[in-house]
Design a protein around this motif. Sequence first.
Motif, PDB file in Angstrom:
ATOM      1  N   PRO A 195     -16.139  -5.004  -2.641  1.00 58.37           N
ATOM      2  CA  PRO A 195     -15.181  -4.787  -3.572  1.00 58.37           C
ATOM      3  C   PRO A 195     -14.643  -3.295  -3.371  1.00 58.37           C
ATOM      4  N   GLU A 196     -15.844  -2.335  -2.984  1.00 59.67           N
ATOM      5  CA  GLU A 196     -15.583  -0.917  -2.912  1.00 59.67           C
ATOM      6  C   GLU A 196     -14.554  -0.611  -2.114  1.00 59.67           C
ATOM      7  N   VAL A 197     -14.186  -1.464  -0.995  1.00 56.72           N
ATOM      8  CA  VAL A 197     -13.274  -1.125   0.162  1.00 56.72           C
ATOM      9  C   VAL A 197     -11.905  -1.466  -0.694  1.00 56.72           C
ATOM     10  N   LEU A 198     -12.069  -2.776  -1.433  1.00 55.23           N
ATOM     11  CA  LEU A 198     -10.854  -3.495  -1.879  1.00 55.23           C
ATOM     12  C   LEU A 198     -10.333  -2.523  -3.113  1.00 55.23           C
ATOM     13  N   LEU A 199     -11.166  -2.181  -3.672  1.00 55.60           N
ATOM     14  CA  LEU A 199     -10.739  -1.330  -5.092  1.00 55.60           C
ATOM     15  C   LEU A 199     -10.310  -0.001  -4.499  1.00 55.60           C
ATOM     16  N   LEU A 200     -10.859   0.830  -3.450  1.00 50.49           N
ATOM     17  CA  LEU A 200     -10.198   1.942  -3.113  1.00 50.49           C
ATOM     18  C   LEU A 200      -8.806   1.793  -2.476  1.00 50.49           C
ATOM     19  N   ILE A 201      -8.612   0.741  -1.667  1.00 47.47           N
ATOM     20  CA  ILE A 201      -7.335   0.367  -1.114  1.00 47.47           C
ATOM     21  C   ILE A 201      -6.141   0.251  -2.340  1.00 47.47           C
ATOM     22  N   ALA A 202      -6.697  -0.603  -3.181  1.00 46.23           N
ATOM     23  CA  ALA A 202      -5.766  -0.985  -4.438  1.00 46.23           C
ATOM     24  C   ALA A 202      -5.479   0.573  -4.865  1.00 46.23           C
ATOM     25  N   GLY A 203      -6.394   1.305  -5.346  1.00 43.53           N
ATOM     26  CA  GLY A 203      -6.169   2.382  -6.114  1.00 43.53           C
ATOM     27  C   GLY A 203      -5.098   3.376  -5.504  1.00 43.53           C
ATOM     28  N   MET A 204      -5.486   3.406  -3.960  1.00 41.08           N
ATOM     29  CA  MET A 204      -4.790   4.540  -3.210  1.00 41.08           C
ATOM     30  C   MET A 204      -3.282   4.262  -3.016  1.00 41.08           C
ATOM     31  N   VAL A 205      -3.161   2.480  -2.817  1.00 45.46           N
ATOM     32  CA  VAL A 205      -1.612   2.039  -2.957  1.00 45.46           C
ATOM     33  C   VAL A 205      -1.075   2.502  -4.200  1.00 45.46           C
ATOM     34  N   VAL A 206      -1.371   2.549  -5.252  1.00 40.75           N
ATOM     35  CA  VAL A 206      -0.878   3.188  -6.411  1.00 40.75           C
ATOM     36  C   VAL A 206      -0.435   4.413  -6.441  1.00 40.75           C
ATOM     37  N   VAL A 207      -1.558   5.388  -5.963  1.00 41.92           N
ATOM     38  CA  VAL A 207      -1.143   6.649  -5.673  1.00 41.92           C
ATOM     39  C   VAL A 207       0.043   6.844  -4.708  1.00 41.92           C
ATOM     40  N   GLY A 208      -0.005   6.122  -3.587  1.00 37.87           N
ATOM     41  CA  GLY A 208       1.092   6.196  -2.538  1.00 37.87           C
ATOM     42  C   GLY A 208       2.506   5.511  -3.209  1.00 37.87           C
ATOM     43  N   LEU A 209       2.289   4.636  -4.015  1.00 35.04           N
ATOM     44  CA  LEU A 209       3.701   4.346  -4.746  1.00 35.04           C
ATOM     45  C   LEU A 209       4.008   5.330  -5.455  1.00 35.04           C
TER      46      LEU A 209
END
Length: 432
Positions: free
Chosen positions: A289-303
């Motif tokens: 989950p640490e990888v999945l949540l990192l990616i999800a959080g960074m996707v929001v920043v990218g958006l």
Amino acid sequence: MNFDQIAALVVLITVVGVLIHGKLRSDVVALSGAAALLLLGVIRPVEVQGAFASPAVIALASLFVIAYAIELSGLLGLLIRQASKLCARLGAAGLWLVIALCGGASAFLNNTPIVVLAAPVVKDVALGMNLSPKRFLIPLSYVSIMGGACTLIGTSTNLLVNDMARNAGQPVFTLFEITPVALVIALFGGLYLYFVGARLLNRADDAPGTIQPQKQTGDGQLGDAALFAAADRPFDAKRAFIALGVFVIVIAAAGLGFAPIAASAFAGAVVLILLRVISPDEAYAGLRPEVLLLIAGMVVVGLAIEITGLAGQGAELLIDAIRPLGPLGALIILYGVTLFATELLSNAAVAVLITPVAVALAASLGVDPRPFLVGVMMAASAAFATPFGYQTNVLVFQIGGYSYMDFVRVGVPLNLVTWVAAMIAIPIFFPF
């Protein structure tokens, strides 16, 4: 600049600064940035929801479950043990063959458990032949990184760039579309490591490295092999056969275009649970989950960067400087910027920051964005110059007793070699 742009920029700078500082977990930093953007109204709840349910997150979660099922079956450990027997017969050539096989496996499976299992074997076999393990452990990590870039699913970076490009209205990449470019890069990189890198390492001081591994921020990097649950397992032929069969079907379905990788991988993970190859509890344990949540959080920043127009403005500033150089010059500079950034930040952060800029840059130049997107994929995975740039680097740093400068000495030239190779290969397979 309007309020949303200022807020997005402040959050971006804060997130990047904290990631570079390296004292907080990267997934916590990314989620905190996403929460701040949501509270400030820069991002709507529906967009946050979309980030957590993005195809990249679904595909990665499902592939983690499938890979964990293969790992639990003991198949990976069995293959590593058989490879070690081959080394005993072939000597140093056998070790290089094992490294190449690990690179090939990394195109489809998470390279962390591969390196965790292979590194001690490579070290023991090398010592048994009176060879320095330092000649082989850094190449093992580097080759696994280059192998991971060879397919869309080989690394979370490729999936994330693909997802960000889809959000920007670009067609998605197929499973093996980037393979020709990545193979050229891996070939040039592998030849450098075999003929030059290993010699540099062989002359290195055999004393243990004086810089101790520390908690890092890239892709949940923590440097402790025990955290990755990759211990050698007893071989279970039935579980291994079913898990491998499901994995092959998943790859075939995605590769032949029958279903998107997120759909085929999700179905494969569910089938493994239904067939009791992996229990629901084991499946949850393998999710990382640490990888999945990192990616999800960074996707929001990218958006936020894209929605507020910051990506477009950044691309305009970049274009003003490089317009006279044309598309190839722009690609060279974009690759270099990505290459430098990935040594400081997590691969996910780099992918999210630079992908929108790459799309806007191509649009401003009036050319196909695909070469630029492939450049971001390749460069964002090329973390060779420091022991903390990539998870597998941290692992071999510990096991091999390297110094920090060993990675600089071998990794910086490798960055240059692969940069040149990418600039040759990308325009050939992805014309502007």
